[in-house]
Design a protein around this motif. Structure first.
Motif, mmCIF file in Angstrom:
data_model
loop_
_atom_site.group_PDB
_atom_site.id
_atom_site.type_symbol
_atom_site.label_atom_id
_atom_site.label_comp_id
_atom_site.label_asym_id
_atom_site.label_seq_id
_atom_site.Cartn_x
_atom_site.Cartn_y
_atom_site.Cartn_z
ATOM 1 N N GLN A 37 0.842 -1.197 0.000
ATOM 2 C CA GLN A 37 0.000 0.000 0.000
ATOM 3 C C GLN A 37 0.876 1.246 0.000
ATOM 4 O O GLN A 37 1.886 1.317 0.706
ATOM 5 C CB GLN A 37 -0.917 0.011 1.224
ATOM 6 C CG GLN A 37 -1.902 1.171 1.236
ATOM 7 C CD GLN A 37 -2.934 1.054 2.331
ATOM 8 O OE1 GLN A 37 -3.066 0.001 2.961
ATOM 9 N NE2 GLN A 37 -3.667 2.114 2.566
ATOM 10 N N ASP A 39 1.201 5.442 0.579
ATOM 11 C CA ASP A 39 0.574 6.526 1.340
ATOM 12 C C ASP A 39 1.580 7.661 1.448
ATOM 13 O O ASP A 39 2.780 7.415 1.606
ATOM 14 C CB ASP A 39 0.166 6.050 2.738
ATOM 15 C CG ASP A 39 -0.736 7.051 3.439
ATOM 16 O OD1 ASP A 39 -1.962 6.960 3.258
ATOM 17 O OD2 ASP A 39 -0.212 7.931 4.143
ATOM 18 N N PHE A 80 -1.580 1.317 -4.859
ATOM 19 C CA PHE A 80 -0.979 0.066 -4.424
ATOM 20 C C PHE A 80 0.056 -0.373 -5.454
ATOM 21 O O PHE A 80 -0.014 0.010 -6.624
ATOM 22 C CB PHE A 80 -2.029 -1.046 -4.282
ATOM 23 C CG PHE A 80 -2.965 -0.870 -3.117
ATOM 24 C CD1 PHE A 80 -2.700 -1.472 -1.891
ATOM 25 C CD2 PHE A 80 -4.118 -0.102 -3.241
ATOM 26 C CE1 PHE A 80 -3.568 -1.300 -0.824
ATOM 27 C CE2 PHE A 80 -4.986 0.070 -2.185
ATOM 28 C CZ PHE A 80 -4.712 -0.536 -0.964
#
Length: 331
Positions: A37, A39, A80
């Protein structure tokens, strides 16, 4: 599938998530995890880097970039990173129209059809491009809006990416580089959405090893039990071992919440706190902060779980400092 005791489930979960010293290289680790993931918050390191460090120790982040942008063995989509082998599944998801979000994206693209054509034309003729390099073209000016403000270009690119029309093909610093998907994605088989969903769920279950199902801890048929080395590491808040908060509580009695959006005075722990994994147990929490200017890794807070004995943290802190390029650890 079979229900397993919590002690067995913990070992299976840690082993399935490659936290048992069995990780060998970035590519193999991502393949076993299924995805990373992304971020933007990185008070220590970007979560995709921290997840890999937890398993590999200090590694060259350039290897992840090479696998993405040169060798194309990994692909970025929807915030992702996936193994390229999953592209047929991802393409099926790009085509889906059944979720409310899918319908909103399709409706927005239809409403802004002329702007969509402009963006695709710019990429076709001048791509790959950063979003601001498209916005610099004179054909369309920025405009304010109550939903996207002046971020219409970013929203358009994200919508086109969600539908598989454009792709992230590189990065310049933290900025994404965009191009037409047809020039970036390789040809793949076409999967019907139900089959893609089934393969996706099966892959995710296998990567977790154990899932929580109606209050029961259920193991994947391929999940393996066995000793877990007494290794200590820190986990990203986005790590799949703790991402499902209910599952983490069922496995370890570990209640974990991110508090970065909680006012400082109301935080139970800290802004960006990492779970401490020792062997197959979550034994505590730590809040490390990397001072990039002074090259110092500082520990702002440390909390041990009730009933857990403190463990030695010098080795994982030194490993994290080496990975970050810190010259000193203040603990």
């Amino acid at each position: 599938m079979r229900e397993v005791p919590v002690e067995v489930a913990r070992r299976m979960a840690v082993r399935a998530q490659v936290l048992d010293e069995s990780a060998h290289g970035v590519l193999e680790t991502v393949r076993r995890l299924g995805f990373l993931q992304l971020d933007p918050i990185s008070s220590i390191a970007p979560p995709q880097h921290l997840v890999l460090w937890s398993r590999l120790g200090p590694f060259q982040t350039a290897e992840l970039e090479r696998l993405l942008w040169q060798e194309r063995k990994l692909v970025e989509w929807d915030a992702f990173v996936f193994p390229i082998e999953d592209l047929p599944i991802l393409k099926a998801f790009m085509r889906r129209r059944d979720r409310p979000l899918d319908r909103r994206i399709i409706a927005w693209l239809k409403e802004h059809a002329a702007y969509r054509r402009y963006v695709l034309k710019e990429l076709r003729e001048r791509g790959p491009l950063l979003s601001r390099e498209i916005e610099d073209a004179p054909a369309h000016r920025r405009e304010g809006h109550r939903w996207w403000g002046e971020r219409k270009m970013g929203l358009m690119l994200n919508c086109l990416s969600a539908r598989g029309e454009v792709a992230v093909v590189g990065r310049r610093g933290k900025q994404r580089v965009w191009d037409l998907a047809e020039r970036w994605y390789p040809e793949t088989e076409t999967l019907p959405l139900p089959k893609a969903r089934k393969l996706w769920e099966e892959s995710r279950f296998r990567a977790l090893g154990v899932r929580l199902e109606r209050g029961r801890l259920v193991a994947h048929p391929d999940a393996e039990d066995g000793p877990v080395p007494a290794r200590t590491t820190f986990l990203s808040p986005f790590d799949r071992l703790v991402h499902d908060r209910d599952r983490a509580e069922a496995l370890w009695g570990f209640r974990y919440r991110l508090e970065m959006y909680v006012p400082a005075a109301k935080r139970e722990y800290g802004y960006y706190v990492l779970p401490i994994l020792h062997g197959d147990r979550l034994v505590g929490r730590i809040e490390p902060v990397f001072d990039r200017r002074e090259k110092v890794l500082r520990v702002k807070g440390l909390w041990w779980e009730p009933g857990e004995d403190p463990v030695e943290l010098r080795k994982p802190l030194a490993s994290l400092a080496t990975f970050l390029g810190a010259e000193r650890v203040d603990a």
